[in-house]
Write an enzyme that holds these catalytic residues in place. Structure first.
Site, PDB file in Angstrom:
ATOM      1  N   GLU A 214     134.543 -50.537  -8.953  1.00 47.27           N
ATOM      2  CA  GLU A 214     133.795 -51.346  -7.986  1.00 47.27           C
ATOM      3  C   GLU A 214     132.489 -50.654  -7.601  1.00 47.27           C
ATOM      4  O   GLU A 214     132.472 -49.432  -7.387  1.00 47.27           O
ATOM      5  CB  GLU A 214     134.683 -51.477  -6.732  1.00 47.27           C
ATOM      6  CG  GLU A 214     134.118 -52.293  -5.610  1.00 47.27           C
ATOM      7  CD  GLU A 214     135.020 -52.224  -4.381  1.00 47.27           C
ATOM      8  OE1 GLU A 214     135.487 -51.114  -4.036  1.00 47.27           O
ATOM      9  OE2 GLU A 214     135.257 -53.273  -3.767  1.00 47.27           O
TER      10      GLU A 214
ATOM     11  N   HIS B 106     129.705 -48.975  -5.646  1.00 53.41           N
ATOM     12  CA  HIS B 106     129.743 -48.182  -4.412  1.00 53.41           C
ATOM     13  C   HIS B 106     128.335 -47.761  -4.016  1.00 53.41           C
ATOM     14  O   HIS B 106     128.033 -46.573  -3.882  1.00 53.41           O
ATOM     15  CB  HIS B 106     130.649 -46.959  -4.585  1.00 53.41           C
ATOM     16  CG  HIS B 106     132.083 -47.248  -4.237  1.00 53.41           C
ATOM     17  ND1 HIS B 106     132.888 -48.015  -5.024  1.00 53.41           N
ATOM     18  CD2 HIS B 106     132.843 -46.896  -3.168  1.00 53.41           C
ATOM     19  CE1 HIS B 106     134.088 -48.119  -4.463  1.00 53.41           C
ATOM     20  NE2 HIS B 106     134.086 -47.446  -3.337  1.00 53.41           N
TER      21      HIS B 106
ATOM     22  N   ASP C  73     136.805 -45.251  -5.928  1.00 49.89           N
ATOM     23  CA  ASP C  73     138.116 -45.577  -5.365  1.00 49.89           C
ATOM     24  C   ASP C  73     139.267 -45.027  -6.208  1.00 49.89           C
ATOM     25  O   ASP C  73     140.430 -45.074  -5.787  1.00 49.89           O
ATOM     26  CB  ASP C  73     138.282 -47.100  -5.222  1.00 49.89           C
ATOM     27  CG  ASP C  73     137.465 -47.661  -4.062  1.00 49.89           C
ATOM     28  OD1 ASP C  73     136.901 -46.883  -3.288  1.00 49.89           O
ATOM     29  OD2 ASP C  73     137.411 -48.907  -3.949  1.00 49.89           O
TER      30      ASP C  73
ATOM     31  N   HIS D 293     141.690 -48.273  -2.463  1.00 53.77           N
ATOM     32  CA  HIS D 293     140.802 -49.452  -2.477  1.00 53.77           C
ATOM     33  C   HIS D 293     141.364 -50.464  -1.479  1.00 53.77           C
ATOM     34  O   HIS D 293     142.496 -50.956  -1.656  1.00 53.77           O
ATOM     35  CB  HIS D 293     140.776 -49.993  -3.913  1.00 53.77           C
ATOM     36  CG  HIS D 293     140.093 -51.292  -4.122  1.00 53.77           C
ATOM     37  ND1 HIS D 293     138.750 -51.498  -3.862  1.00 53.77           N
ATOM     38  CD2 HIS D 293     140.558 -52.478  -4.616  1.00 53.77           C
ATOM     39  CE1 HIS D 293     138.439 -52.754  -4.190  1.00 53.77           C
ATOM     40  NE2 HIS D 293     139.513 -53.352  -4.633  1.00 53.77           N
TER      41      HIS D 293
ATOM     42  N   GLU E 285     141.190 -53.525  -0.787  1.00 53.67           N
ATOM     43  CA  GLU E 285     141.707 -54.837  -1.201  1.00 53.67           C
ATOM     44  C   GLU E 285     143.056 -54.765  -1.906  1.00 53.67           C
ATOM     45  O   GLU E 285     143.701 -55.785  -2.116  1.00 53.67           O
ATOM     46  CB  GLU E 285     140.690 -55.519  -2.130  1.00 53.67           C
ATOM     47  CG  GLU E 285     139.418 -55.975  -1.450  1.00 53.67           C
ATOM     48  CD  GLU E 285     138.367 -54.879  -1.312  1.00 53.67           C
ATOM     49  OE1 GLU E 285     138.721 -53.685  -1.343  1.00 53.67           O
ATOM     50  OE2 GLU E 285     137.186 -55.220  -1.162  1.00 53.67           O
TER      51      GLU E 285
ATOM     52  N   HIS F 243     132.805 -48.896   3.339  1.00 47.45           N
ATOM     53  CA  HIS F 243     132.610 -48.989   1.893  1.00 47.45           C
ATOM     54  C   HIS F 243     131.293 -48.328   1.486  1.00 47.45           C
ATOM     55  O   HIS F 243     130.218 -48.804   1.869  1.00 47.45           O
ATOM     56  CB  HIS F 243     132.638 -50.445   1.442  1.00 47.45           C
ATOM     57  CG  HIS F 243     132.387 -50.612  -0.019  1.00 47.45           C
ATOM     58  ND1 HIS F 243     133.312 -50.247  -0.973  1.00 47.45           N
ATOM     59  CD2 HIS F 243     131.302 -51.040  -0.696  1.00 47.45           C
ATOM     60  CE1 HIS F 243     132.804 -50.473  -2.168  1.00 47.45           C
ATOM     61  NE2 HIS F 243     131.591 -50.950  -2.035  1.00 47.45           N
TER      62      HIS F 243
ATOM     63  N   GLU G  89     133.408 -42.216   2.472  1.00 49.75           N
ATOM     64  CA  GLU G  89     133.580 -42.002   1.027  1.00 49.75           C
ATOM     65  C   GLU G  89     132.533 -41.031   0.490  1.00 49.75           C
ATOM     66  O   GLU G  89     132.830 -40.188  -0.365  1.00 49.75           O
ATOM     67  CB  GLU G  89     133.488 -43.336   0.274  1.00 49.75           C
ATOM     68  CG  GLU G  89     134.730 -44.183   0.444  1.00 49.75           C
ATOM     69  CD  GLU G  89     134.682 -45.475  -0.348  1.00 49.75           C
ATOM     70  OE1 GLU G  89     135.656 -45.753  -1.064  1.00 49.75           O
ATOM     71  OE2 GLU G  89     133.675 -46.213  -0.266  1.00 49.75           O
TER      72      GLU G  89
HETATM   73 ZN    ZN Z   1     135.628 -47.340  -1.991  1.00 46.91          ZN
HETATM   74 MN    MN Z   2     137.034 -50.381  -2.777  1.00 46.58          MN
END
Ligand code: ZN
Ligand code: MN
Length: 250
Positions: A25, A27, A36, A111, A113, A168, A173
């Site tokens: 994904e 970032h 992630d 992650h 989701e 996010h 992170e």
């Molecule tokens: Zn992430």
């Molecule tokens: Mn993610």
């Protein structure tokens, strides 16, 4: 490891088996697409070392990026699985591990989701294992960010915490990646920007323009290695504590 080591570690069922679950994904402008994956893998390795666990290969794809927690599917580079596929791959490997003797599982989600799909995979695996007469499988399911307590939030976010979803590709992170994989973090590309602002409902198809142009949902500007060390330390301790408490032998 080769199979004799795997057998020796896993067969008896006492060894906690760590399963990192990630995504592919975007970032932001500055972090790699597999952030992630890298973060929960690091937690799994650190915690497994403490409790004598093993870490299986990371699930490198996850459920679809949602706009309010990952920017959305429209940002280039985000490659995701359907819900059924997400559940299926996790459930299959749990059952394969159980067939090899594993009974203590530590799910390490990286992650946002993935959460509901991870839970569904555990639930279906438990049900199917019962059908096979296996009734002693136990799980600890974690999202590492849930271990960040209030005193830590006050240290990391003196100006206020926006919530895990808006983190996010933000300070959390980025700070951890500065410790774990500094060569993959491009701080020179970081742009300060306002946190994303979304209505309290969703529309589909989504309005891509609600995602900040950079892809991060809040500014990563204040990320530091020092904050990353604190976060890694707090969450590792939390995960280790949970495994010791919930998956103790006997
Ligand atoms: Zn992430
Ligand atoms: Mn993610």
């Amino acid at each position: 490891m080769a199979w004799p080591e795997f057998e020796a570690r896993v067969k008896g069922g006492d060894t906690p088996v760590f399963m990192p679950i990630g995504s592919h994904e975007q970032h932001g402008l500055h972090l790699p697409l597999n952030t992630d994956c890298l973060v929960p893998t690091a937690f799994a390795e650190r915690a497994a070392k403490e409790v004598g666990g093993v870490v299986v290969p990371t699930f490198v794809y996850g459920y679809k990026s949602q706009q309010k927690s990952g920017g959305g599917q429209h940002v280039p580079g985000t490659l995701s699985l359907d819900g059924a596929t997400t559940i299926g791959q996790i459930k299959d490997i749990i059952k394969e591990l159980a067939r090899n003797g594993a009974r203590r599982f530590v799910m390490m989600n990286g992650h946002y989701e993935n959460q509901a799909y991870m839970v569904e995979a555990i639930d279906l695996a438990l049900r199917e294992l019962r059908w096979e007469g296996i009734r002693d499988a136990r799980f600890v399911a974690t999202n590492y960010w849930d271990f960040i307590d209030k005193p830590t939030i006050e240290r990391i976010y003196p100006d206020g915490f926006l919530g895990a979803e808006l983190e996010h590709a933000g300070v959390m992170e980025t700070s951890m990646m500065l410790v774990l994989h500094p060569s993959l973090v491009r701080m020179d590309r970081v742009e300060d920007h306002k946190p994303a602002s979304f209505p309290p409902y969703d529309v589909y198809p989504i309005k891509g323009e609600l995602t900040p142009r950079q892809g991060s949902l809040s500014s990563p500007r204040k990320a530091t290695k020092e904050k990353g060390e604190i976060l890694l330390d707090v969450c590792t301790k939390g995960i280790v504590g949970a495994v010791r408490k919930e998956l103790a032998k006997g």
